[in-house]
Design an enzyme around this catalytic site. Structure first.
Site, PDB file in Angstrom:
ATOM      1  N   CYS A  10       0.822  -1.210   0.000  1.00  0.00           N
ATOM      2  CA  CYS A  10       0.000   0.000   0.000  1.00  0.00           C
ATOM      3  C   CYS A  10       0.864   1.272   0.000  1.00  0.00           C
ATOM      4  O   CYS A  10       1.498   1.559  -1.014  1.00  0.00           O
ATOM      5  CB  CYS A  10      -1.003  -0.069   1.148  1.00  0.00           C
ATOM      6  SG  CYS A  10      -2.466   0.888   0.781  1.00  0.00           S
ATOM      7  N   HIS A  31      -3.435  -5.341   1.633  1.00  0.00           N
ATOM      8  CA  HIS A  31      -2.792  -5.583   2.939  1.00  0.00           C
ATOM      9  C   HIS A  31      -2.839  -7.062   3.321  1.00  0.00           C
ATOM     10  O   HIS A  31      -3.735  -7.473   4.073  1.00  0.00           O
ATOM     11  CB  HIS A  31      -3.519  -4.782   4.025  1.00  0.00           C
ATOM     12  CG  HIS A  31      -3.271  -3.318   3.970  1.00  0.00           C
ATOM     13  ND1 HIS A  31      -2.319  -2.681   4.733  1.00  0.00           N
ATOM     14  CD2 HIS A  31      -3.850  -2.361   3.223  1.00  0.00           C
ATOM     15  CE1 HIS A  31      -2.325  -1.387   4.471  1.00  0.00           C
ATOM     16  NE2 HIS A  31      -3.256  -1.165   3.557  1.00  0.00           N
ATOM     17  N   GLU A  73      -1.157  -8.583   5.418  1.00  0.00           N
ATOM     18  CA  GLU A  73      -0.931  -8.760   6.866  1.00  0.00           C
ATOM     19  C   GLU A  73      -2.231  -8.695   7.659  1.00  0.00           C
ATOM     20  O   GLU A  73      -2.256  -9.042   8.829  1.00  0.00           O
ATOM     21  CB  GLU A  73       0.087  -7.725   7.371  1.00  0.00           C
ATOM     22  CG  GLU A  73      -0.424  -6.316   7.597  1.00  0.00           C
ATOM     23  CD  GLU A  73      -0.643  -5.504   6.317  1.00  0.00           C
ATOM     24  OE1 GLU A  73      -0.493  -6.062   5.208  1.00  0.00           O
ATOM     25  OE2 GLU A  73      -0.986  -4.312   6.433  1.00  0.00           O
TER      26      GLU A  73
HETATM   27  N1  GLN Z   1      -3.705   6.310   0.941  1.00  0.00           N
HETATM   28  C1  GLN Z   1      -2.400   6.073   1.478  1.00  0.00           C
HETATM   29  C2  GLN Z   1      -1.350   6.878   0.708  1.00  0.00           C
HETATM   30  O1  GLN Z   1      -1.636   7.413  -0.328  1.00  0.00           O
HETATM   31  C3  GLN Z   1      -2.066   4.599   1.456  1.00  0.00           C
HETATM   32  C4  GLN Z   1      -3.054   3.853   2.303  1.00  0.00           C
HETATM   33  C5  GLN Z   1      -2.494   2.627   2.963  1.00  0.00           C
HETATM   34  O2  GLN Z   1      -1.301   2.425   3.064  1.00  0.00           O
HETATM   35  N2  GLN Z   1      -3.375   1.819   3.491  1.00  0.00           N
HETATM   36  O3  GLN Z   1      -0.256   6.950   1.145  1.00  0.00           O
END
Ligand code: GLN
Length: 190
Positions: free
Chosen positions: A78, A171, A173
């Site tokens: 992410c 994610h 995890e």
């Molecule tokens: N929206 C976050 C970003 O742009 C990422 C979200 C996340 O890591 N769950 O950094």
């Protein structure tokens, strides 16, 4: 010692650490470059990519992480994916550019801000499904020809790798399925 580092400046690092511990690996929460140097691989967790980049610089981990990737595997989920990407399109967040993907942050819009949906994983010859937990997730909008796609949500590639760098928009995890973390551990041969 063969410990796997989890970048622990911000965000969702504890769950990654628990997942790796569950798989029998030793982990270290990394906040300094000395700690980074004692690891055989690194996970960059989700969180907020702009905050993460600022903190990595503040803790003098920006260039050390780049150098680390020349020799050892890094897995970004992410926000971690955004930090490792070549470019965050339409956004001025600075990235490390360690994998040739372009991403759009928060690409799923407000209504579907966060969701859980099935992802198709293709790891080597094994094809399987995985519960994809997407939280204000980035979307990969282009991949370099040398980047290998590993998972799809509909037509979108949501996990990919190139050499030492592995990234996932979701994610893993936050599920009880250890497949993705096992795959990363295999990359570091521990
Ligand atoms: N929206 C976050 C970003 O742009 C990422 C979200 C996340 O890591 N769950 O950094």
């Amino acid at each position: 010692m063969t410990q796997i580092g989890i970048l622990a400046l911000q965000g969702d690092f504890e769950k990654h650490s628990q997942m790796m511990a569950l798989l029998g690996h030793q982990t270290l929460l990394v906040r300094t470059k000395e700690q980074l140097h004692s690891c055989v691989g690194l996970i960059i967790p989700g969180g907020e990519s702009t905050t993460l980049t600022k903190l990595m610089k503040k803790h003098d981990l920006w260039n050390p992480v780049r150098q680390f990737s020349m020799k050892k595997p890094i897995f970004g989920t992410c926000a971690g994916l955004i930090v490792l990407a070549k470019k965050a399109v339409g956004n001025n967040v600075e990235t490390l550019g360690l994998i040739d993907i372009q991403v759009i942050r928060n690409a799923y819009g407000r209504q579907v801000d966060s969701f859980i949906d099935t992802v198709t994983l293709k790891l080597g010859r094994d094809e399987s499904t995985f519960e994809g937990v997407f939280i204000r997730a980035p979307k990969i909008v282009s991949l370099g020809s040398d980047v290998v796609p590993l998972a799809w949500h509909g037509d979108d590639v949501v996990m990919a790798e190139k050499g030492n760098i592995l990234v996932a928009a979701f994610h893993p995890e936050l599920t009880s399925d250890t497949k993705v973390h096992e795959y990363f551990a295999k990359k570091i041969h521990v």
